[in-house]
Design an enzyme around this catalytic site. Structure first.
Site, PDB file in Angstrom:
ATOM      1  CD  GLU A  99      -4.665  10.040  30.541  1.00 55.32           C
ATOM      2  OE1 GLU A  99      -5.059   8.728  30.367  1.00 55.32           O
ATOM      3  OE2 GLU A  99      -5.449  10.150  31.683  1.00 55.32           O
ATOM      4  CE  LYS A 106     -11.029   9.060  31.508  1.00 47.78           C
ATOM      5  NZ  LYS A 106      -9.306   9.923  31.917  1.00 47.78           N
ATOM      6  NE  ARG A 113      -5.967  13.226  37.631  1.00 51.00           N
ATOM      7  CZ  ARG A 113      -6.059  12.078  37.659  1.00 51.00           C
ATOM      8  NH1 ARG A 113      -5.720  11.041  38.675  1.00 51.00           N
ATOM      9  NH2 ARG A 113      -6.961  11.284  37.178  1.00 51.00           N
TER      10      ARG A 113
HETATM   11  C1  3PG Z   1      -7.912   8.550  36.936  1.00 49.50           C
HETATM   12  O1  3PG Z   1      -7.865   9.113  36.653  1.00 49.50           O
HETATM   13  O2  3PG Z   1      -6.440   8.627  37.858  1.00 49.50           O
HETATM   14  C2  3PG Z   1      -7.807   6.933  36.408  1.00 49.50           C
HETATM   15  O3  3PG Z   1      -9.197   6.697  36.204  1.00 49.50           O
HETATM   16  C3  3PG Z   1      -6.734   6.018  36.658  1.00 49.50           C
HETATM   17  O4  3PG Z   1      -7.760   5.757  37.390  1.00 49.50           O
HETATM   18  P1  3PG Z   1      -6.665   3.779  37.794  1.00 49.50           P
HETATM   19  O5  3PG Z   1      -6.101   4.750  39.238  1.00 49.50           O
HETATM   20  O6  3PG Z   1      -7.924   3.316  38.576  1.00 49.50           O
HETATM   21  O7  3PG Z   1      -6.389   3.172  37.139  1.00 49.50           O
END
Ligand code: 3PG
Length: 222
Positions: A52, A140, A56
């Site tokens: 994934e 999710k 961003r």
């Molecule tokens: C995110 O959106 O960054 C994910 O939920 C990952 O979260 P994490 O850094 O707590 O694994």
């Protein structure tokens, strides 16, 4: 049909197939295009194929495109998909699935139109109902730890017994086994497999080791 087969013939996956491939879906933030391909190969070497790449960073779509072209054994998806435009751009770049931090019917429609199986984020019963109204039952749970963690998933297993979750947000190698032990959890999502420092140092062996450790995670009840 086996996932192995679908991976190689470029057919559309289901959200469940995306979830079932490994215990963890890595949530990846790439600042540099040059990191994309070696990072994908490092995860693959450790046994993780579903990647994934979050939308961003300015380079995210180019990273998806590079992985789709140069690492065909991987299945690259787009994370942080928040709009129809994101879904279309991700599909054009070669993404084969989408993950979103929330759900709207318009987003669901856009992903369907783009041919992307969607793993939408939910944190409330109403959001689950909305997703299910649109035919989505693989969801999710986001942000998992902040929104109720294990207790929330246990509470949902009654009224939403037909829903399968990928808890993401605050999941770590330490608490992942407890999540994976729940009957309504198929896999977890987490960013720990691809630390920013490992990317910055081009420490691909570390990423491979983190992937290896992640695929070995086994359900365990605390
Ligand atoms: C995110 O959106 O960054 C994910 O939920 C990952 O979260 P994490 O850094 O707590 O694994």
């Amino acid at each position: 049909m086996k996932v192995e087969h679908i991976l190689t013939d470029n057919k559309q996956l289901t959200a469940l197939q995306v979830m079932q491939d490994a215990a963890v879906i890595p949530v990846i933030v790439l600042e540099e295009l040059a990191h994309a391909v070696p990072m994908a190969r490092a995860l693959l070497a450790g046994g993780i194929r579903m990647l994934e790449i979050t939308l961003r960073t300015p380079q995210a779509l180019a990273c998806i495109e590079a992985i789709a072209k140069e690492v065909p054994e991987a299945v690259v998806g787009a994370g942080t998909v928040r709009s129809a435009a994101d879904a279309q751009a991700a599909a054009l770049a070669g993404a084969r699935f989408a993950v979103s931090p929330g759900y709207t019917p318009a987003l669901g429609r856009a992903c369907r139109d783009a041919g992307l199986p969607l793993l939408p984020g939910v944190a409330t019963g109403s959001e689950i109902l909305q997703a299910q109204e649109d035919g989505l039952s693989e969801l999710k749970f986001f942000p998992a730890m902040q929104a109720g963690g294990l207790g929330m998933l246990k509470a949902w297993s009654g009224p939403f017994g037909d829903v399968r979750f990928c808890p993401t947000g605050g999941v770590t190698p330490l608490n992942a086994p407890e999540f994976l032990a729940l009957p309504n959890v198929v896999c977890v999502g987490g960013s720990w497999l691809v630390p920013a420092v490992a990317l910055a140092q081009a420490d691909w062996p570390r990423i491979t080791q983190l992937a290896r450790d992640a695929v070995r995670l086994k359900p365990s009840v605390a």
